[in-house]
Design a protein around this motif. Structure first.
Motif, PDB file in Angstrom:
ATOM      1  N   ASN A  13     -10.998  -0.130   2.301  1.00 15.12           N
ATOM      2  CA  ASN A  13     -11.157   0.572   1.033  1.00 15.12           C
ATOM      3  C   ASN A  13      -9.777   0.573   0.375  1.00 15.12           C
ATOM      4  O   ASN A  13      -8.898   1.337   0.768  1.00 15.12           O
ATOM      5  CB  ASN A  13     -11.669   1.989   1.277  1.00 15.12           C
ATOM      6  CG  ASN A  13     -11.997   2.715  -0.002  1.00 15.12           C
ATOM      7  OD1 ASN A  13     -11.844   2.194  -1.096  1.00 15.12           O
ATOM      8  ND2 ASN A  13     -12.448   3.945   0.142  1.00 15.12           N
ATOM      9  N   GLU A  68      -6.015   7.535 -10.453  1.00 12.65           N
ATOM     10  CA  GLU A  68      -6.699   8.833 -10.285  1.00 12.65           C
ATOM     11  C   GLU A  68      -8.210   8.694 -10.438  1.00 12.65           C
ATOM     12  O   GLU A  68      -8.967   9.308  -9.671  1.00 12.65           O
ATOM     13  CB  GLU A  68      -6.171   9.852 -11.303  1.00 12.65           C
ATOM     14  CG  GLU A  68      -4.747  10.304 -11.067  1.00 12.65           C
ATOM     15  CD  GLU A  68      -3.688   9.311 -11.591  1.00 12.65           C
ATOM     16  OE1 GLU A  68      -2.517   9.523 -11.287  1.00 12.65           O
ATOM     17  OE2 GLU A  68      -4.039   8.327 -12.270  1.00 12.65           O
ATOM     18  N   CYS A  70     -10.059   6.155  -9.769  1.00 14.22           N
ATOM     19  CA  CYS A  70     -10.570   5.524  -8.555  1.00 14.22           C
ATOM     20  C   CYS A  70     -10.541   6.491  -7.379  1.00 14.22           C
ATOM     21  O   CYS A  70     -11.513   6.590  -6.627  1.00 14.22           O
ATOM     22  CB  CYS A  70      -9.750   4.277  -8.232  1.00 14.22           C
ATOM     23  SG  CYS A  70     -10.270   3.475  -6.719  1.00 14.22           S
ATOM     24  N   GLN A  71      -9.442   7.217  -7.213  1.00 10.98           N
ATOM     25  CA  GLN A  71      -9.309   8.136  -6.078  1.00 10.98           C
ATOM     26  C   GLN A  71     -10.366   9.238  -6.102  1.00 10.98           C
ATOM     27  O   GLN A  71     -10.807   9.681  -5.042  1.00 10.98           O
ATOM     28  CB  GLN A  71      -7.913   8.760  -6.045  1.00 10.98           C
ATOM     29  CG  GLN A  71      -6.867   7.819  -5.503  1.00 10.98           C
ATOM     30  CD  GLN A  71      -5.514   8.479  -5.364  1.00 10.98           C
ATOM     31  OE1 GLN A  71      -5.029   9.118  -6.297  1.00 10.98           O
ATOM     32  NE2 GLN A  71      -4.905   8.324  -4.204  1.00 10.98           N
ATOM     33  N   LYS A  72     -10.775   9.681  -7.274  1.00 13.61           N
ATOM     34  CA  LYS A  72     -11.805  10.722  -7.367  1.00 13.61           C
ATOM     35  C   LYS A  72     -13.126  10.256  -6.779  1.00 13.61           C
ATOM     36  O   LYS A  72     -13.885  11.045  -6.232  1.00 13.61           O
ATOM     37  CB  LYS A  72     -12.028  11.127  -8.821  1.00 13.61           C
ATOM     38  CG  LYS A  72     -10.951  12.006  -9.379  1.00 13.61           C
ATOM     39  CD  LYS A  72     -11.258  12.368 -10.829  1.00 13.61           C
ATOM     40  CE  LYS A  72     -10.115  13.111 -11.458  1.00 13.61           C
ATOM     41  NZ  LYS A  72     -10.324  13.351 -12.893  1.00 13.61           N
ATOM     42  N   HIS A  74     -13.591   7.148  -4.684  1.00 13.89           N
ATOM     43  CA  HIS A  74     -13.610   6.373  -3.443  1.00 13.89           C
ATOM     44  C   HIS A  74     -12.580   6.738  -2.389  1.00 13.89           C
ATOM     45  O   HIS A  74     -12.685   6.258  -1.271  1.00 13.89           O
ATOM     46  CB  HIS A  74     -13.466   4.881  -3.760  1.00 13.89           C
ATOM     47  CG  HIS A  74     -14.591   4.347  -4.564  1.00 13.89           C
ATOM     48  ND1 HIS A  74     -15.876   4.267  -4.094  1.00 13.89           N
ATOM     49  CD2 HIS A  74     -14.634   3.880  -5.817  1.00 13.89           C
ATOM     50  CE1 HIS A  74     -16.660   3.772  -5.028  1.00 13.89           C
ATOM     51  NE2 HIS A  74     -15.921   3.532  -6.095  1.00 13.89           N
ATOM     52  N   SER A  75     -11.560   7.504  -2.670  1.00 14.85           N
ATOM     53  CA  SER A  75     -10.505   7.851  -1.719  1.00 14.85           C
ATOM     54  C   SER A  75      -9.995   6.643  -0.923  1.00 14.85           C
ATOM     55  O   SER A  75     -10.120   6.591   0.298  1.00 14.85           O
ATOM     56  CB  SER A  75     -10.997   8.931  -0.750  1.00 14.85           C
ATOM     57  OG  SER A  75     -11.375  10.081  -1.440  1.00 14.85           O
ATOM     58  N   ASP A  77      -7.816   4.012   1.210  1.00 15.32           N
ATOM     59  CA  ASP A  77      -6.806   4.177   2.263  1.00 15.32           C
ATOM     60  C   ASP A  77      -5.517   3.453   1.927  1.00 15.32           C
ATOM     61  O   ASP A  77      -4.464   3.789   2.450  1.00 15.32           O
ATOM     62  CB  ASP A  77      -7.335   3.597   3.586  1.00 15.32           C
ATOM     63  CG  ASP A  77      -8.639   4.234   4.003  1.00 15.32           C
ATOM     64  OD1 ASP A  77      -8.674   5.465   4.117  1.00 15.32           O
ATOM     65  OD2 ASP A  77      -9.620   3.491   4.204  1.00 15.32           O
ATOM     66  N   LYS A 101       0.821   9.825  -4.026  1.00 15.34           N
ATOM     67  CA  LYS A 101      -0.631   9.662  -3.890  1.00 15.34           C
ATOM     68  C   LYS A 101      -1.073   9.641  -2.430  1.00 15.34           C
ATOM     69  O   LYS A 101      -2.262   9.687  -2.135  1.00 15.34           O
ATOM     70  CB  LYS A 101      -1.110   8.378  -4.592  1.00 15.34           C
ATOM     71  CG  LYS A 101      -0.864   8.397  -6.087  1.00 15.34           C
ATOM     72  CD  LYS A 101      -1.704   9.458  -6.725  1.00 15.34           C
ATOM     73  CE  LYS A 101      -1.494   9.574  -8.200  1.00 15.34           C
ATOM     74  NZ  LYS A 101      -2.162  10.741  -8.748  1.00 15.34           N
ATOM     75  N   PHE A 103      -1.242   7.390   0.024  1.00 20.46           N
ATOM     76  CA  PHE A 103      -2.033   6.328   0.634  1.00 20.46           C
ATOM     77  C   PHE A 103      -1.578   6.158   2.073  1.00 20.46           C
ATOM     78  O   PHE A 103      -0.391   6.280   2.377  1.00 20.46           O
ATOM     79  CB  PHE A 103      -1.844   5.010  -0.114  1.00 20.46           C
ATOM     80  CG  PHE A 103      -2.432   5.006  -1.486  1.00 20.46           C
ATOM     81  CD1 PHE A 103      -3.799   4.863  -1.664  1.00 20.46           C
ATOM     82  CD2 PHE A 103      -1.631   5.162  -2.601  1.00 20.46           C
ATOM     83  CE1 PHE A 103      -4.356   4.862  -2.933  1.00 20.46           C
ATOM     84  CE2 PHE A 103      -2.173   5.159  -3.876  1.00 20.46           C
ATOM     85  CZ  PHE A 103      -3.544   5.015  -4.039  1.00 20.46           C
TER      86      PHE A 103
END
Length: 180
Positions: A13, A68, A70-72, A74-75, A77, A101, A103
């Motif tokens: 991911n 941001e 995307c992170q909301k 799929h989170s 790695d 962020k 990662f």
């Protein structure tokens, strides 16, 4: 990428920052079906996101305007920056931003550095007219400064030379970092 997937038990991911319309994804897609789960998230300029959503997006490759956004959903790695860091206006500030962020993995590929200690340089890259008449600001970073920023919170897993070249004393490298 496969090492990360192995560490994550068959799951990949990732955010491909500046990933265009998925060139790195498409170069690696032969290997990806062996994984249990793949989510390749590309963060790009609006025109690329719009074209990507219309023509390329599917259940594995997605396009976003910001990290941001995307992170909301799929989170991811990991984040990959391939041949993009040197084209950002403030590359060191961007590194500090992605460090915040959190990662688990940060990958850099095809990153330009100026030869010689304690040096960096802002240049103008001129694209040959036979390809596309254009010019871009381009940084040749200081490797010592670059590594110092990352090694506070990340462990360097691997580094490697890339085949990119420029007409000034420089070198291009890639790095794989894992959060400590």
């Amino acid at each position: 990428l496969m090492w990360i997937a192995a560490e994550k038990r068959g799951r990949l991911n990732i955010i491909d920052f500046g990933g265009s319309l998925g060139s790195t994804y498409f170069q690696n897609r032969y290997f990806l079906p062996q994984l249990e789960y793949v989510r390749w998230n590309i963060v790009e300029q609006p025109c690329f996101v719009e074209a990507g959503k219309e023509f390329f997006q599917d259940d594995k490759i997605r396009f976003y305007y910001t990290i941001e956004e995307c992170q909301k959903i799929h989170s991811p790695d990991a984040i990959l920056l391939s041949g993009v860091l040197q084209y950002l206006e403030k590359p060191y500030e961007f590194i500090e931003y992605i460090l915040r962020k959190n990662f688990e993995y940060i990958l850099f590929d095809r990153t330009a550095f100026l030869s010689g200690k304690d040096k960096e340089r802002l240049t103008i890259q001129k694209v040959p007219a036979s390809i596309h008449k254009a010019s871009y600001p381009c940084w040749f970073l200081n490797e010592i400064r670059f590594l110092a920023l990352l090694e506070k919170d990340y462990c360097l897993i691997a580094d490697f030379d890339t085949k990119d070249k420029a007409n000034i004393p420089s070198f291009f490298k890639g790095y794989i970092f894992k959060r400590r």
